[in-house]
Design a protein around this motif. Sequence first.
Motif, PDB file in Angstrom:
ATOM      1  N   ARG A  19     -62.414 -80.622 -78.796  1.00 51.27           N
ATOM      2  CA  ARG A  19     -61.325 -81.505 -78.412  1.00 51.27           C
ATOM      3  C   ARG A  19     -61.443 -82.821 -79.160  1.00 51.27           C
ATOM      4  O   ARG A  19     -62.457 -83.512 -79.043  1.00 51.27           O
ATOM      5  CB  ARG A  19     -61.300 -81.775 -76.906  1.00 51.27           C
ATOM      6  CG  ARG A  19     -60.037 -82.529 -76.484  1.00 51.27           C
ATOM      7  CD  ARG A  19     -59.942 -82.747 -74.995  1.00 51.27           C
ATOM      8  NE  ARG A  19     -60.752 -83.861 -74.531  1.00 51.27           N
ATOM      9  CZ  ARG A  19     -60.541 -84.516 -73.395  1.00 51.27           C
ATOM     10  NH1 ARG A  19     -59.544 -84.155 -72.600  1.00 51.27           N
ATOM     11  NH2 ARG A  19     -61.345 -85.501 -73.038  1.00 51.27           N
ATOM     12  N   TRP A  36     -50.537 -85.076 -85.036  1.00 57.90           N
ATOM     13  CA  TRP A  36     -51.839 -84.717 -85.596  1.00 57.90           C
ATOM     14  C   TRP A  36     -51.607 -84.012 -86.931  1.00 57.90           C
ATOM     15  O   TRP A  36     -50.711 -83.156 -87.053  1.00 57.90           O
ATOM     16  CB  TRP A  36     -52.606 -83.788 -84.664  1.00 57.90           C
ATOM     17  CG  TRP A  36     -53.226 -84.460 -83.491  1.00 57.90           C
ATOM     18  CD1 TRP A  36     -52.722 -84.553 -82.218  1.00 57.90           C
ATOM     19  CD2 TRP A  36     -54.492 -85.139 -83.469  1.00 57.90           C
ATOM     20  NE1 TRP A  36     -53.591 -85.247 -81.422  1.00 57.90           N
ATOM     21  CE2 TRP A  36     -54.691 -85.617 -82.158  1.00 57.90           C
ATOM     22  CE3 TRP A  36     -55.479 -85.393 -84.423  1.00 57.90           C
ATOM     23  CZ2 TRP A  36     -55.823 -86.330 -81.785  1.00 57.90           C
ATOM     24  CZ3 TRP A  36     -56.608 -86.099 -84.045  1.00 57.90           C
ATOM     25  CH2 TRP A  36     -56.771 -86.562 -82.738  1.00 57.90           C
ATOM     26  N   THR A  50     -47.130 -82.326 -82.904  1.00 58.55           N
ATOM     27  CA  THR A  50     -46.658 -83.622 -82.456  1.00 58.55           C
ATOM     28  C   THR A  50     -46.322 -83.570 -80.980  1.00 58.55           C
ATOM     29  O   THR A  50     -46.068 -82.493 -80.425  1.00 58.55           O
ATOM     30  CB  THR A  50     -45.419 -84.050 -83.275  1.00 58.55           C
ATOM     31  OG1 THR A  50     -45.040 -85.368 -82.898  1.00 58.55           O
ATOM     32  CG2 THR A  50     -44.250 -83.112 -83.034  1.00 58.55           C
ATOM     33  N   THR A  58     -43.552 -80.955 -77.194  1.00 55.47           N
ATOM     34  CA  THR A  58     -44.569 -80.747 -78.235  1.00 55.47           C
ATOM     35  C   THR A  58     -44.048 -79.756 -79.269  1.00 55.47           C
ATOM     36  O   THR A  58     -43.213 -78.893 -78.963  1.00 55.47           O
ATOM     37  CB  THR A  58     -45.889 -80.213 -77.656  1.00 55.47           C
ATOM     38  OG1 THR A  58     -45.621 -79.027 -76.885  1.00 55.47           O
ATOM     39  CG2 THR A  58     -46.577 -81.242 -76.777  1.00 55.47           C
ATOM     40  N   TYR A  60     -45.644 -77.466 -82.805  1.00 54.26           N
ATOM     41  CA  TYR A  60     -46.867 -77.082 -83.499  1.00 54.26           C
ATOM     42  C   TYR A  60     -46.561 -76.333 -84.790  1.00 54.26           C
ATOM     43  O   TYR A  60     -45.541 -75.645 -84.915  1.00 54.26           O
ATOM     44  CB  TYR A  60     -47.721 -76.175 -82.612  1.00 54.26           C
ATOM     45  CG  TYR A  60     -48.170 -76.819 -81.331  1.00 54.26           C
ATOM     46  CD1 TYR A  60     -47.452 -76.640 -80.149  1.00 54.26           C
ATOM     47  CD2 TYR A  60     -49.314 -77.617 -81.295  1.00 54.26           C
ATOM     48  CE1 TYR A  60     -47.851 -77.238 -78.964  1.00 54.26           C
ATOM     49  CE2 TYR A  60     -49.731 -78.221 -80.119  1.00 54.26           C
ATOM     50  CZ  TYR A  60     -48.988 -78.027 -78.961  1.00 54.26           C
ATOM     51  OH  TYR A  60     -49.400 -78.620 -77.794  1.00 54.26           O
ATOM     52  N   ILE A  70     -51.697 -80.150 -77.794  1.00 57.00           N
ATOM     53  CA  ILE A  70     -51.673 -81.611 -77.828  1.00 57.00           C
ATOM     54  C   ILE A  70     -51.263 -82.118 -76.455  1.00 57.00           C
ATOM     55  O   ILE A  70     -50.318 -81.616 -75.847  1.00 57.00           O
ATOM     56  CB  ILE A  70     -50.686 -82.126 -78.889  1.00 57.00           C
ATOM     57  CG1 ILE A  70     -51.106 -81.641 -80.286  1.00 57.00           C
ATOM     58  CG2 ILE A  70     -50.633 -83.642 -78.876  1.00 57.00           C
ATOM     59  CD1 ILE A  70     -50.103 -81.992 -81.364  1.00 57.00           C
ATOM     60  N   SER A  71     -51.973 -83.139 -76.006  1.00 56.92           N
ATOM     61  CA  SER A  71     -51.628 -83.795 -74.751  1.00 56.92           C
ATOM     62  C   SER A  71     -51.873 -85.277 -74.905  1.00 56.92           C
ATOM     63  O   SER A  71     -52.467 -85.725 -75.887  1.00 56.92           O
ATOM     64  CB  SER A  71     -52.451 -83.221 -73.592  1.00 56.92           C
ATOM     65  OG  SER A  71     -53.837 -83.437 -73.812  1.00 56.92           O
ATOM     66  N   ARG A  72     -51.418 -86.039 -73.959  1.00 54.14           N
ATOM     67  CA  ARG A  72     -51.618 -87.481 -74.029  1.00 54.14           C
ATOM     68  C   ARG A  72     -51.760 -88.046 -72.627  1.00 54.14           C
ATOM     69  O   ARG A  72     -51.219 -87.500 -71.656  1.00 54.14           O
ATOM     70  CB  ARG A  72     -50.468 -88.166 -74.769  1.00 54.14           C
ATOM     71  CG  ARG A  72     -49.120 -88.074 -74.105  1.00 54.14           C
ATOM     72  CD  ARG A  72     -48.013 -88.566 -75.052  1.00 54.14           C
ATOM     73  NE  ARG A  72     -48.168 -89.977 -75.365  1.00 54.14           N
ATOM     74  CZ  ARG A  72     -47.579 -90.560 -76.424  1.00 54.14           C
ATOM     75  NH1 ARG A  72     -46.811 -89.842 -77.247  1.00 54.14           N
ATOM     76  NH2 ARG A  72     -47.743 -91.860 -76.646  1.00 54.14           N
ATOM     77  N   VAL A  79     -54.352 -89.838 -77.105  1.00 51.80           N
ATOM     78  CA  VAL A  79     -53.763 -88.527 -77.347  1.00 51.80           C
ATOM     79  C   VAL A  79     -54.893 -87.573 -77.705  1.00 51.80           C
ATOM     80  O   VAL A  79     -55.888 -87.983 -78.326  1.00 51.80           O
ATOM     81  CB  VAL A  79     -52.683 -88.589 -78.443  1.00 51.80           C
ATOM     82  CG1 VAL A  79     -53.265 -89.021 -79.776  1.00 51.80           C
ATOM     83  CG2 VAL A  79     -51.969 -87.255 -78.573  1.00 51.80           C
ATOM     84  N   TYR A  80     -54.737 -86.331 -77.298  1.00 50.54           N
ATOM     85  CA  TYR A  80     -55.794 -85.339 -77.482  1.00 50.54           C
ATOM     86  C   TYR A  80     -55.292 -84.144 -78.288  1.00 50.54           C
ATOM     87  O   TYR A  80     -54.105 -83.807 -78.265  1.00 50.54           O
ATOM     88  CB  TYR A  80     -56.289 -84.828 -76.126  1.00 50.54           C
ATOM     89  CG  TYR A  80     -56.763 -85.917 -75.198  1.00 50.54           C
ATOM     90  CD1 TYR A  80     -55.914 -86.441 -74.210  1.00 50.54           C
ATOM     91  CD2 TYR A  80     -58.047 -86.434 -75.307  1.00 50.54           C
ATOM     92  CE1 TYR A  80     -56.336 -87.436 -73.356  1.00 50.54           C
ATOM     93  CE2 TYR A  80     -58.482 -87.427 -74.457  1.00 50.54           C
ATOM     94  CZ  TYR A  80     -57.621 -87.931 -73.483  1.00 50.54           C
ATOM     95  OH  TYR A  80     -58.057 -88.931 -72.646  1.00 50.54           O
ATOM     96  N   LEU A  81     -56.227 -83.519 -78.963  1.00 49.28           N
ATOM     97  CA  LEU A  81     -55.944 -82.259 -79.639  1.00 49.28           C
ATOM     98  C   LEU A  81     -57.014 -81.270 -79.207  1.00 49.28           C
ATOM     99  O   LEU A  81     -58.170 -81.374 -79.630  1.00 49.28           O
ATOM    100  CB  LEU A  81     -55.954 -82.425 -81.156  1.00 49.28           C
ATOM    101  CG  LEU A  81     -55.702 -81.144 -81.958  1.00 49.28           C
ATOM    102  CD1 LEU A  81     -54.306 -80.602 -81.693  1.00 49.28           C
ATOM    103  CD2 LEU A  81     -55.900 -81.395 -83.456  1.00 49.28           C
ATOM    104  N   CYS A  96     -54.778 -88.586 -86.633  1.00 48.97           N
ATOM    105  CA  CYS A  96     -53.674 -88.809 -85.715  1.00 48.97           C
ATOM    106  C   CYS A  96     -52.774 -89.890 -86.300  1.00 48.97           C
ATOM    107  O   CYS A  96     -53.207 -90.689 -87.134  1.00 48.97           O
ATOM    108  CB  CYS A  96     -54.148 -89.183 -84.316  1.00 48.97           C
ATOM    109  SG  CYS A  96     -54.925 -90.786 -84.172  1.00 48.97           S
TER     110      CYS A  96
END
Length: 122
Positions: A19, A36, A50, A58, A60, A70-72, A79-81, A96
């Motif tokens: 992550r 990302w 995005t 989102t 991809y 992806i979340s935030r 923001v996470y990947l 990012c």
Amino acid sequence: QVQLVESGGGLVQAGDSLRLSCAASGRTFSSYAMGWFRQAPGKEREFVGTISASGGSTHYADSVKGRFTISRDNAKNTVYLQMNSLKPEDTAVYYCAAHRSSDYIGFRYDYWGQGTQVTVSS
């Protein structure tokens, strides 16, 4: 001005998960669409995904769809990947980026992080 700092990269084996996090400065994070990207040695920068400002939308790349999420967390300006089922071809520097609009797909982001290396061994 928005500053972005990625973290969480490293060396993993094929099939593992990782992550990435991207911490943003500034009070307007919640109004920015976040993206990302990744760049492997000798290759052009590639779109990964995005997420809209609200997190409700989102998108991809086909190469990661079903494996990456992806979340935030707007309260944490992060923001996470989430990357699952990693493959050697996922090896790259991951970046990012932030865009002033609430939802954006493209390469013309306003701010970029410095990147974090992800290496997936076979």
